[in-house]
Motif scaffolding. Structure first.
Motif, mmCIF file in Angstrom:
data_model
loop_
_atom_site.group_PDB
_atom_site.id
_atom_site.type_symbol
_atom_site.label_atom_id
_atom_site.label_comp_id
_atom_site.label_asym_id
_atom_site.label_seq_id
_atom_site.Cartn_x
_atom_site.Cartn_y
_atom_site.Cartn_z
ATOM 1 N N ILE A 18 23.921 39.010 45.207
ATOM 2 C CA ILE A 18 24.102 40.422 44.871
ATOM 3 C C ILE A 18 25.233 40.578 43.863
ATOM 4 O O ILE A 18 26.048 39.674 43.679
ATOM 5 C CB ILE A 18 24.421 41.282 46.120
ATOM 6 N N LYS A 19 25.253 41.752 43.228
ATOM 7 C CA LYS A 19 26.405 42.199 42.448
ATOM 8 C C LYS A 19 26.770 43.569 42.983
ATOM 9 O O LYS A 19 26.032 44.528 42.789
ATOM 10 C CB LYS A 19 26.070 42.275 40.962
ATOM 11 N N GLY A 20 27.923 43.662 43.660
ATOM 12 C CA GLY A 20 28.247 44.906 44.339
ATOM 13 C C GLY A 20 27.263 45.110 45.478
ATOM 14 O O GLY A 20 27.198 44.319 46.409
ATOM 15 N N ARG A 21 26.460 46.157 45.382
ATOM 16 C CA ARG A 21 25.394 46.396 46.361
ATOM 17 C C ARG A 21 24.020 46.203 45.740
ATOM 18 O O ARG A 21 22.999 46.476 46.377
ATOM 19 C CB ARG A 21 25.513 47.817 46.931
ATOM 20 N N THR A 22 23.978 45.733 44.510
ATOM 21 C CA THR A 22 22.719 45.573 43.795
ATOM 22 C C THR A 22 22.204 44.147 43.944
ATOM 23 O O THR A 22 22.918 43.192 43.632
ATOM 24 C CB THR A 22 22.902 45.890 42.296
ATOM 25 N N ALA A 152 46.403 33.895 52.648
ATOM 26 C CA ALA A 152 45.500 34.513 51.682
ATOM 27 C C ALA A 152 44.063 34.235 52.096
ATOM 28 O O ALA A 152 43.706 33.087 52.371
ATOM 29 C CB ALA A 152 45.753 33.965 50.278
ATOM 30 N N THR A 153 43.257 35.283 52.158
ATOM 31 C CA THR A 153 41.843 35.069 52.479
ATOM 32 C C THR A 153 41.142 34.312 51.361
ATOM 33 O O THR A 153 40.252 33.507 51.599
ATOM 34 C CB THR A 153 41.106 36.398 52.710
ATOM 35 N N ASN A 154 41.549 34.567 50.114
ATOM 36 C CA ASN A 154 40.970 33.874 48.970
ATOM 37 C C ASN A 154 41.874 34.080 47.761
ATOM 38 O O ASN A 154 42.771 34.928 47.780
ATOM 39 C CB ASN A 154 39.553 34.370 48.676
ATOM 40 N N ILE A 155 41.600 33.310 46.712
ATOM 41 C CA ILE A 155 42.409 33.423 45.496
ATOM 42 C C ILE A 155 41.536 33.695 44.265
ATOM 43 O O ILE A 155 41.912 33.350 43.142
ATOM 44 C CB ILE A 155 43.267 32.159 45.284
ATOM 45 N N ASP A 156 40.373 34.330 44.458
ATOM 46 C CA ASP A 156 39.520 34.689 43.318
ATOM 47 C C ASP A 156 40.248 35.693 42.432
ATOM 48 O O ASP A 156 40.563 36.811 42.880
ATOM 49 C CB ASP A 156 38.214 35.324 43.787
ATOM 50 N N PRO A 157 40.498 35.369 41.159
ATOM 51 C CA PRO A 157 41.217 36.306 40.296
ATOM 52 C C PRO A 157 40.395 37.516 39.880
ATOM 53 O O PRO A 157 40.955 38.567 39.576
ATOM 54 C CB PRO A 157 41.591 35.449 39.074
ATOM 55 N N THR A 158 39.069 37.359 39.872
ATOM 56 C CA THR A 158 38.188 38.462 39.470
ATOM 57 C C THR A 158 37.052 38.605 40.461
ATOM 58 O O THR A 158 36.826 37.738 41.318
ATOM 59 C CB THR A 158 37.607 38.222 38.057
ATOM 60 N N PHE A 159 36.299 39.705 40.313
ATOM 61 C CA PHE A 159 35.244 40.039 41.264
ATOM 62 C C PHE A 159 34.078 40.682 40.503
ATOM 63 O O PHE A 159 34.277 41.672 39.795
ATOM 64 C CB PHE A 159 35.795 41.017 42.309
ATOM 65 N N PRO A 160 32.846 40.113 40.598
ATOM 66 C CA PRO A 160 31.715 40.668 39.852
ATOM 67 C C PRO A 160 31.098 41.879 40.558
ATOM 68 O O PRO A 160 30.846 41.849 41.763
ATOM 69 C CB PRO A 160 30.729 39.499 39.812
ATOM 70 N N THR A 161 30.859 42.958 39.828
ATOM 71 C CA THR A 161 30.181 44.136 40.364
ATOM 72 C C THR A 161 29.031 44.506 39.438
ATOM 73 O O THR A 161 28.883 43.952 38.349
ATOM 74 C CB THR A 161 31.126 45.344 40.478
ATOM 75 N N GLU A 162 28.203 45.466 39.876
ATOM 76 C CA GLU A 162 27.098 45.911 39.037
ATOM 77 C C GLU A 162 27.582 46.594 37.767
ATOM 78 O O GLU A 162 26.826 46.736 36.800
ATOM 79 C CB GLU A 162 26.164 46.842 39.822
#
Length: 273
Positions: A18-22, A152-162
């Motif tokens: 998915i991307k966001g909710r898509t 830290a739950t995670n270290i992802d610097p960015t996050f993909p969304t729709e």
């Protein structure tokens, strides 16, 4: 690459399914193909914002046959880590969203401070927080200065969304790390705590019987290489073909594709780039 000896596929969610909710339609078809081959499919995501129950509902709504036990989020793994390390009465300050709070509550932790700050604090847990502000940063800093453990739950610097790429939980973790001058214990990928737990659950001793498919070099690919399993990268999330081209041979994935369906139908990495 043949997947005949693969018993378990571990898929990242955001950017792969998915991307966001898509939904990414090709991913849903790819998951069906994996299951038709008799391969177990589970989901390991660094996204700490959603409870596993909500993720199961979301993926179910887009046509994925799934149960809660198939999902491993960084917030769930963080709660599992604390369950093994700490008493239930420890005081936890959370920079994050409901996914972290829900999973900690499910494990029986009660002294959770999310919207307020009441020292003393034993643990500071940091993840994705779309309401992050200077006050939360200050509270986290002061708690760590006073001796709280930093997770830290995670270290992802960015996050993909729709709607495109936005800052990820790792950006917030880095702010707290900079302010507190303390490095955190990292639970999510590229650490392999969650991966080892999944392999144990499926009684898999040989990582070669596993393929980890994600959309990030710095988390998914590195985690797979550290574990010693097969790896796949899709271009439906963060990573581009050009970024893979720059990797040393030993760090290149076994498979790649525009999306999960394309990856499963394609040739080996060297024939795709």
């Amino acid at each position: 690459m043949e997947l005949n000896n693969v018993k378990l596929a571990i898929l990242d969610i955001d950017g792969v399914v998915i991307k966001g909710r898509t939904p990414i339609p090709e991913a849903v078809e790819g998951i069906k193909i994996l299951k038709e081959k008799g391969i177990n499919v589970v989901y390991l995501t660094n996204n700490s914002t959603r409870p596993r129950k909500r993720l199961a509902e979301l993926l179910g709504d887009i046509g994925v046959d799934i149960s809660i036990s198939d999902i491993f989020t960084s917030s769930y793994l963080t709660a599992l880590y604390l369950d093994r390390e700490a008493d239930k009465d420890v005081r936890i300050f959370i920079v994050g969203e409901e996914g972290i709070v829900f999973e900690l509550e499910e494990f029986g932790f009660k002294n959770l401070f999310w919207s307020n700050y009441e020292p003393p604090i034993d643990y500071v847990i940091v993840g994705m927080d779309r309401n992050f502000n200077f006050q939360k940063l200050t509270y986290a800093q002061q708690a760590i200065f006073s001796g709280a453990r930093f997770i830290a739950t995670n270290i992802d610097p960015t996050f993909p969304t729709e709607n495109g790429i936005i800052p990820g939980g790792g950006s917030i973790v880095k702010a707290v790390e900079t302010a507190s001058k303390k490095q955190p214990v990292v639970i999510g990928k590229p650490e392999i705590v969650g991966l080892k737990l999944i392999l144990t659950q499926f009684d898999i001793r040989d990582p070669e019987e596993v393929i980890l498919i994600g959309d990030r070099i710095e988390t998914d690919l590195i985690a797979g290489k550290r574990l010693g399993c097969k790896t796949g990268i899709v271009f439906s999330g963060i990573t581009s073909k050009e970024e893979l081209e720059d990797l040393e041979v030993s760090w290149k994935p076994d498979l790649c594709g525009e999306n999960l369906l394309d990856l499963l139908g394609g040739d080996d990495y060297e024939d795709r780039i």
